[in-house]
Design an enzyme around this catalytic site. Sequence first.
Site, PDB file in Angstrom:
ATOM      1  N   HIS A 156       0.837  -1.201   0.000  1.00 36.28           N
ATOM      2  CA  HIS A 156       0.000   0.000   0.000  1.00 36.28           C
ATOM      3  C   HIS A 156       0.873   1.253   0.000  1.00 36.28           C
ATOM      4  O   HIS A 156       2.082   1.185   0.257  1.00 36.28           O
ATOM      5  CB  HIS A 156      -0.908   0.031   1.238  1.00 36.28           C
ATOM      6  CG  HIS A 156      -2.089  -0.883   1.140  1.00 36.28           C
ATOM      7  ND1 HIS A 156      -2.023  -2.214   1.478  1.00 36.28           N
ATOM      8  CD2 HIS A 156      -3.369  -0.667   0.733  1.00 36.28           C
ATOM      9  CE1 HIS A 156      -3.210  -2.774   1.288  1.00 36.28           C
ATOM     10  NE2 HIS A 156      -4.042  -1.863   0.830  1.00 36.28           N
ATOM     11  N   LYS A 160      -0.556   4.887   4.549  1.00 35.82           N
ATOM     12  CA  LYS A 160      -1.403   3.948   5.287  1.00 35.82           C
ATOM     13  C   LYS A 160      -0.882   3.763   6.709  1.00 35.82           C
ATOM     14  O   LYS A 160       0.321   3.593   6.910  1.00 35.82           O
ATOM     15  CB  LYS A 160      -1.487   2.603   4.540  1.00 35.82           C
ATOM     16  CG  LYS A 160      -2.469   1.631   5.200  1.00 35.82           C
ATOM     17  CD  LYS A 160      -2.881   0.512   4.254  1.00 35.82           C
ATOM     18  CE  LYS A 160      -3.799  -0.490   4.927  1.00 35.82           C
ATOM     19  NZ  LYS A 160      -5.063   0.079   5.388  1.00 35.82           N
TER      20      LYS A 160
HETATM   21  N1  LIG Z   1     -13.090  -1.000   3.091  1.00 35.28           N
HETATM   22  C1  LIG Z   1     -12.509  -0.528   1.980  1.00 35.28           C
HETATM   23  O1  LIG Z   1     -12.899  -0.859   0.841  1.00 35.28           O
HETATM   24  C2  LIG Z   1     -11.393   0.459   2.120  1.00 35.28           C
HETATM   25  C3  LIG Z   1     -10.995   0.848   3.364  1.00 35.28           C
HETATM   26  N2  LIG Z   1     -10.067   1.836   3.503  1.00 35.28           N
HETATM   27  C4  LIG Z   1      -9.826   2.275   4.877  1.00 35.28           C
HETATM   28  O2  LIG Z   1     -10.441   3.546   5.044  1.00 35.28           O
HETATM   29  C5  LIG Z   1      -9.752   4.283   6.054  1.00 35.28           C
HETATM   30  C6  LIG Z   1      -9.425   5.673   5.525  1.00 35.28           C
HETATM   31  O3  LIG Z   1      -8.446   5.575   4.512  1.00 35.28           O
HETATM   32  P1  LIG Z   1      -7.974   6.886   3.712  1.00 35.28           P
HETATM   33  O4  LIG Z   1      -9.139   7.586   3.097  1.00 35.28           O
HETATM   34  O5  LIG Z   1      -6.846   6.460   2.850  1.00 35.28           O
HETATM   35  O6  LIG Z   1      -7.406   7.785   4.921  1.00 35.28           O
HETATM   36  P2  LIG Z   1      -7.231   9.358   4.979  1.00 35.28           P
HETATM   37  O7  LIG Z   1      -6.246   9.626   6.070  1.00 35.28           O
HETATM   38  O8  LIG Z   1      -6.957   9.919   3.629  1.00 35.28           O
HETATM   39  O9  LIG Z   1      -8.666   9.904   5.414  1.00 35.28           O
HETATM   40  C7  LIG Z   1      -9.177   9.716   6.698  1.00 35.28           C
HETATM   41  C8  LIG Z   1     -10.227  10.768   6.941  1.00 35.28           C
HETATM   42  O10 LIG Z   1     -10.794  10.552   8.239  1.00 35.28           O
HETATM   43  C9  LIG Z   1     -10.575  11.708   9.035  1.00 35.28           C
HETATM   44  N3  LIG Z   1     -10.302  11.294  10.417  1.00 35.28           N
HETATM   45  C10 LIG Z   1      -9.135  10.844  10.915  1.00 35.28           C
HETATM   46  N4  LIG Z   1      -9.277  10.565  12.225  1.00 35.28           N
HETATM   47  C11 LIG Z   1     -10.547  10.854  12.548  1.00 35.28           C
HETATM   48  C12 LIG Z   1     -11.287  10.799  13.767  1.00 35.28           C
HETATM   49  N5  LIG Z   1     -10.734  10.368  14.894  1.00 35.28           N
HETATM   50  N6  LIG Z   1     -12.574  11.200  13.730  1.00 35.28           N
HETATM   51  C13 LIG Z   1     -13.148  11.609  12.576  1.00 35.28           C
HETATM   52  N7  LIG Z   1     -12.501  11.710  11.410  1.00 35.28           N
HETATM   53  C14 LIG Z   1     -11.211  11.315  11.386  1.00 35.28           C
HETATM   54  C15 LIG Z   1      -9.397  12.410   8.435  1.00 35.28           C
HETATM   55  O11 LIG Z   1      -9.424  13.774   8.798  1.00 35.28           O
HETATM   56  P3  LIG Z   1      -8.016  14.541   9.073  1.00 35.28           P
HETATM   57  O12 LIG Z   1      -7.311  14.558   7.767  1.00 35.28           O
HETATM   58  O13 LIG Z   1      -8.471  15.875   9.566  1.00 35.28           O
HETATM   59  O14 LIG Z   1      -7.297  13.717  10.108  1.00 35.28           O
HETATM   60  C16 LIG Z   1      -9.638  12.185   6.953  1.00 35.28           C
HETATM   61  O15 LIG Z   1     -10.570  13.083   6.428  1.00 35.28           O
HETATM   62  C17 LIG Z   1      -8.541   3.427   6.429  1.00 35.28           C
HETATM   63  O16 LIG Z   1      -8.839   2.690   7.588  1.00 35.28           O
HETATM   64  C18 LIG Z   1      -8.377   2.512   5.236  1.00 35.28           C
HETATM   65  O17 LIG Z   1      -7.719   1.307   5.547  1.00 35.28           O
HETATM   66  C19 LIG Z   1      -9.480   2.436   2.442  1.00 35.28           C
HETATM   67  C20 LIG Z   1      -9.812   2.051   1.179  1.00 35.28           C
HETATM   68  C21 LIG Z   1     -10.779   1.027   0.911  1.00 35.28           C
HETATM   69  O1  LIG Z   2      -5.713   2.082   3.373  1.00 33.31           O
HETATM   70  C1  LIG Z   2      -5.981   1.752   2.185  1.00 33.31           C
HETATM   71  O2  LIG Z   2      -5.653   2.449   1.221  1.00 33.31           O
HETATM   72  C2  LIG Z   2      -6.734   0.523   1.972  1.00 33.31           C
HETATM   73  N1  LIG Z   2      -7.183  -0.107   3.028  1.00 33.31           N
HETATM   74  C3  LIG Z   2      -7.986  -1.263   3.038  1.00 33.31           C
HETATM   75  C4  LIG Z   2      -7.295  -2.381   3.797  1.00 33.31           C
HETATM   76  O3  LIG Z   2      -6.642  -2.104   4.816  1.00 33.31           O
HETATM   77  O4  LIG Z   2      -7.422  -3.534   3.406  1.00 33.31           O
HETATM   78  C5  LIG Z   2      -8.484  -1.655   1.682  1.00 33.31           C
HETATM   79  C6  LIG Z   2      -7.568  -1.349   0.536  1.00 33.31           C
HETATM   80  O5  LIG Z   2      -6.563  -2.313   0.515  1.00 33.31           O
HETATM   81  C7  LIG Z   2      -7.015   0.052   0.601  1.00 33.31           C
END
Ligand SMILES: NC(=O)C1=CN([C@@H]2O[C@H](COP(=O)(O)OP(=O)(O)OC[C@H]3O[C@@H](n4cnc5c(N)ncnc54)[C@H](OP(=O)(O)O)[C@@H]3O)[C@@H](O)[C@H]2O)C=CC1
Ligand SMILES: O=C(O)C1=N[C@H](C(=O)O)C[C@H](O)C1
Length: 268
Positions: A156, A160
Site C-alpha cells: 500500500h 497507510k
Molecule cells: N473497506 C474498503 O474498501 C477500504 C478501506 N479503507 C480504509 O479507510 C480508512 C481511511 O483511509 P484513507 O481515506 O486512505 O485515509 P485518509 O487519512 O486519507 O482519510 C481519513 C479521513 O478521516 C478523518 N479522520 C481521521 N481521524 C478521525 C477521527 N478520529 N474522527 C473523525 N474523522 C477522522 C481524516 O481527517 P483529518 O485529515 O483531519 O485527520 C480524513 O478526512 C482506512 O482505515 C483505510 O484502511 C481504504 C480504502 C478502501
Molecule cells: O488504506 C488503504 O488504502 C486501503 N485499506 C484497506 C485495507 O486495509 O485492506 C483496503 C484497501 O486495501 C485500501
Amino acid sequence: MNKVRVAVAGASGRMGRMLVEAALNDDAIELASAFEQPGSAFVGRDVGETSGAATGVIIGDDARTAISAADCVIDFTRPEGTLRHLALARELGKAVVIGTTGLGTDDKVAVEQASRDVPVVFAPNMAVGVNAVFRLLEVAAKILDEGYDIEVIEAHHRFKVDAPSGTALRMGEIVARELGRDLEHCAICGREGVTGERKSETIGFSTIRGGDIVGDHTVLFAGLGERIEITHKSGSRMPYAVGAMRAARFLSGRRNGLFDMQDVLGLR
Ligand SMILES: NC(=O)C1=CN([C@@H]2O[C@H](COP(=O)(O)OP(=O)(O)OC[C@H]3O[C@@H](n4cnc5c(N)ncnc54)[C@H](OP(=O)(O)O)[C@@H]3O)[C@@H](O)[C@H]2O)C=CC1
Ligand SMILES: O=C(O)C1=N[C@H](C(=O)O)C[C@H](O)C1
C-alpha cells in the site's frame, strides 16, 4: 423510488473524496451531508471544490447534525472516529457503512452490538474484485489443504497507518477458516533473525509500504515443486467507493443486522 440519503464522514480524506464523487454519480443516492473533524481546514468548503465543481453540499464539523440529515452514514476514517459515528448513528437510528480498517477486538464487539439496533455493513474491502478473490481463496484453500505454505503479501501507499491491511487479514481469516485453523494462533507478521524453519501450520503476512500504491494483495500457496499465487491489484480507489454505495443501497429498508460485502454482492 426514494433515493438513499448518505452522510460521508472524513469527506476530505482519500476515500472521503472518492465517496463524495461516487455518491454524486449514483442515481439512487443523494449526498445529504459531508463532515470532517472540528478544526479541519476543509470545514465550510463545498465538497466539490477539490474536484472543481460546486455541489451545494458544505463540509460540516458536527457529526450529529450531518448524520441526522441522512439515512446512512458512510465511514472510512480511523477507528476512534468510526466508533463515535457508529454510536451516534445507533442513537439516531441510522444505517452505517464502515470501511475503516485497524479496528481492535473490543471495537469489533462495539460494531456487533450496534448492529443489533441499526443495520451495518462492515467490510475491509468493498471492491467487487477483492470479494471475488475472497471466494476464490475458499476454493483454493480446500484443494491446497496439505503440503502448501501460505503467505499473504500486501502493498500500500506510504500514508497507510495500519498493517497488515484489513484485506490481508480477512484473506488470512478465510484461508485459516477453510483449513480449520485459528488465525489468532497461526499468524506470523514479519520475520527477522534466526527464525528456525517455517512451521507448516503458520500463515505469514508481509507488508510493503511505498509511494502511491493503491492496494495490492497476493496469497501465495507454496509447495515443493510448484507455487500458486492469487493476486488482486487496485488501480483506483473508485471500486471501493462504488462498493460502499452498493452497501448503502443494500441497507435501505433493513431494521438491523451485521453484514459484509459478501452479503451485499449476494455471494453467500
Ligand atoms: N473497506 C474498503 O474498501 C477500504 C478501506 N479503507 C480504509 O479507510 C480508512 C481511511 O483511509 P484513507 O481515506 O486512505 O485515509 P485518509 O487519512 O486519507 O482519510 C481519513 C479521513 O478521516 C478523518 N479522520 C481521521 N481521524 C478521525 C477521527 N478520529 N474522527 C473523525 N474523522 C477522522 C481524516 O481527517 P483529518 O485529515 O483531519 O485527520 C480524513 O478526512 C482506512 O482505515 C483505510 O484502511 C481504504 C480504502 C478502501
Ligand atoms: O488504506 C488503504 O488504502 C486501503 N485499506 C484497506 C485495507 O486495509 O485492506 C483496503 C484497501 O486495501 C485500501
